[in-house]
Design an enzyme around this catalytic site. Structure first.
Site, PDB file in Angstrom:
ATOM      1  N   GLU A   4       0.832  -1.214   0.000  1.00 57.91           N
ATOM      2  CA  GLU A   4       0.000   0.000   0.000  1.00 57.91           C
ATOM      3  C   GLU A   4       0.863   1.259   0.000  1.00 57.91           C
ATOM      4  OE1 GLU A   4      -1.442   1.914   3.315  1.00 57.91           O
ATOM      5  OE2 GLU A   4      -1.066   0.286   4.716  1.00 57.91           O
TER       6      GLU A   4
ATOM      7  N   LYS B 112      -3.540  -1.373  14.098  1.00 56.93           N
ATOM      8  CA  LYS B 112      -2.888  -0.321  14.860  1.00 56.93           C
ATOM      9  C   LYS B 112      -3.334  -0.301  16.306  1.00 56.93           C
ATOM     10  CE  LYS B 112       0.213   1.916  13.101  1.00 56.93           C
ATOM     11  NZ  LYS B 112       0.051   2.624  11.865  1.00 56.93           N
TER      12      LYS B 112
HETATM   13  N1  PSU Z   1      -1.288   1.246   9.459  1.00 61.49           N
HETATM   14  C1  PSU Z   1      -0.028   1.757   9.420  1.00 61.49           C
HETATM   15  N2  PSU Z   1       0.190   2.900   8.741  1.00 61.49           N
HETATM   16  C2  PSU Z   1      -0.795   3.469   8.010  1.00 61.49           C
HETATM   17  C3  PSU Z   1      -2.102   2.876   8.005  1.00 61.49           C
HETATM   18  C4  PSU Z   1      -2.299   1.784   8.757  1.00 61.49           C
HETATM   19  O1  PSU Z   1       0.885   1.230  10.018  1.00 61.49           O
HETATM   20  O2  PSU Z   1      -0.516   4.465   7.364  1.00 61.49           O
HETATM   21  C5  PSU Z   1      -3.140   3.393   7.065  1.00 61.49           C
HETATM   22  C6  PSU Z   1      -3.542   2.220   6.156  1.00 61.49           C
HETATM   23  O3  PSU Z   1      -3.460   2.660   4.817  1.00 61.49           O
HETATM   24  C7  PSU Z   1      -4.955   1.921   6.555  1.00 61.49           C
HETATM   25  C8  PSU Z   1      -5.424   3.293   6.911  1.00 61.49           C
HETATM   26  O4  PSU Z   1      -5.711   1.319   5.536  1.00 61.49           O
HETATM   27  O5  PSU Z   1      -4.334   3.828   7.661  1.00 61.49           O
HETATM   28  C9  PSU Z   1      -6.689   3.282   7.709  1.00 61.49           C
HETATM   29  O6  PSU Z   1      -7.255   4.549   7.686  1.00 61.49           O
HETATM   30  P1  PSU Z   1      -8.752   4.763   8.195  1.00 61.49           P
HETATM   31  O7  PSU Z   1      -8.681   4.475   9.662  1.00 61.49           O
HETATM   32  O8  PSU Z   1      -9.046   6.193   7.869  1.00 61.49           O
HETATM   33  O9  PSU Z   1      -9.591   3.797   7.422  1.00 61.49           O
END
Ligand code: PSU
Ligand code: MN
Length: 304
Positions: A27, A161
């Site tokens: 990603e 996370k």
């Molecule tokens: N985990 C990480 N770094 C990130 C993300 C997740 O270690 O940058 C990013 C991923 O791209 C994940 C996104 O899909 O955060 C989730 O964002 P949201 O909570 O807005 O869906």
């Protein structure tokens, strides 16, 4: 009309897919919004090389000028790592960003869509999005979880996370029928820490076992993805109480600043990196690298 017309493959990825060689998707939100420069660029390159060294082809995915790029050039990676103008695309943003010929990084959800359209089965990241703490007030559940329920791509990560409510994230995945496999662990890893206090229902001990589960799921016609939860290597793991304190502090700051919606995850990651004085960033980097190797092995097994 099919979605493939919006894809633009790098030469390396195109050749691998044509020859049915293993490919691993990566990603780009972690590059554009998840880590500071220059570490983000260094990691993006290193992770690609770890996958190549294993004989597998990396395909970092992002949307550039309205094209879903499957595999990025050096210049494109550099641009994503340095530009302040890169948007963050999850599933709901895809059609708009493509139709308007914009440029965006892809989240786990959007990268899964791209990987699936491209015919890539394995995807590596740091941590998936999930159910946010305080969800009863905010309704904030990452679209990543819905995507895992519907799109057949195996996602190698170190759990979700630690800023999230991991218990509710696991409940959600269960409801949506998403298998969660502990890779050599009986616990759902908590990103920076190996333990979360939450059990996974199933453990696989190696890439071949993981590949067998993935193959079986799709052979059965069960739609959707699989989470392969691979803990951070012990020597890079951070103490849980140390991380808990930093996360609490970051959450408070986000609330004070009124941060909501898609800005929340990047805000929290930034704050944690600041407060963690580089320690959390180092852990983040190491766990992604470790996931890359596991992802490459699983992709290889799936083609054997
Ligand atoms: N985990 C990480 N770094 C990130 C993300 C997740 O270690 O940058 C990013 C991923 O791209 C994940 C996104 O899909 O955060 C989730 O964002 P949201 O909570 O807005 O869906
Ligand atoms: Mn959200």
């Amino acid at each position: 009309m099919s979605g493939e017309r919006y894809l633009d493959f790098s030469k390396e990825v195109k050749a691998a897919l044509e020859q049915d060689r293993p490919v691993v998707a990566l990603e780009s939100t972690i590059i554009a919004h998840g880590m500071p420069y220059p570490e983000n660029l260094e990691v993006a390159r290193e992770v690609e090389n770890i996958i190549r060294e294993y004989g597998v082809v990396p395909a970092t995915i992002a949307i550039i000028g309205g094209k879903i790029k499957i595999g990025l050039t050096k210049k494109e990676l550099e641009f994503l790592a340095t530009s302040k103008e890169v948007l963050k695309a999850s599933r709901r943003d895809l059609s708009i960003i493509i139709a308007k010929r914009l440029t965006a990084s892809t989240t786990v959800a959007a990268t899964m869509v791209g990987a699936y359209l491209a015919g890539i089965q394995v995807f590596v990241t740091g941590g998936i999005g999930g159910v946010h703490r305080g969800v009863e007030k905010t309704f904030d559940v990452s679209a990543d979880l819905q995507e895992l329920a519907r799109t057949p791509v195996a996602v190698v990560c170190s759990g979700a996370k630690a800023i999230l409510d991991l218990c509710l994230t696991l409940e959600y995945l269960e409801t949506m029928g998403v298998p969660v496999l502990g890779f050599g662990t009986e616990e759902f890893p908590a990103f920076y820490c190996r333990e979360s206090g939450l059990k996974v229902d199933y453990t696989v001990n190696n890439a071949a076992e993981a590949a067998e589960v993935i193959r079986t799921k799709w052979d059965l016609g069960l739609k959707g993805g699989i989470v392969i939860a691979n803990p951070i290597p012990g020597k890079f793991a951070l103490p849980k109480d140390y991380m808990d304190r930093i996360i609490e502090e970051s959450l408070k700051e986000a609330e004070k600043a009124g941060i909501k919606g898609k800005a929340l995850t990047p805000f929290l990651l930034n704050k944690i990196n600041e407060l963690g004085e580089g320690k959390s960033l180092k852990a983040n980097i190491e766990l992604v690298k470790n996931n890359a190797l596991v992802g490459a092995k699983i992709a290889y097994e799936l083609k054997s």
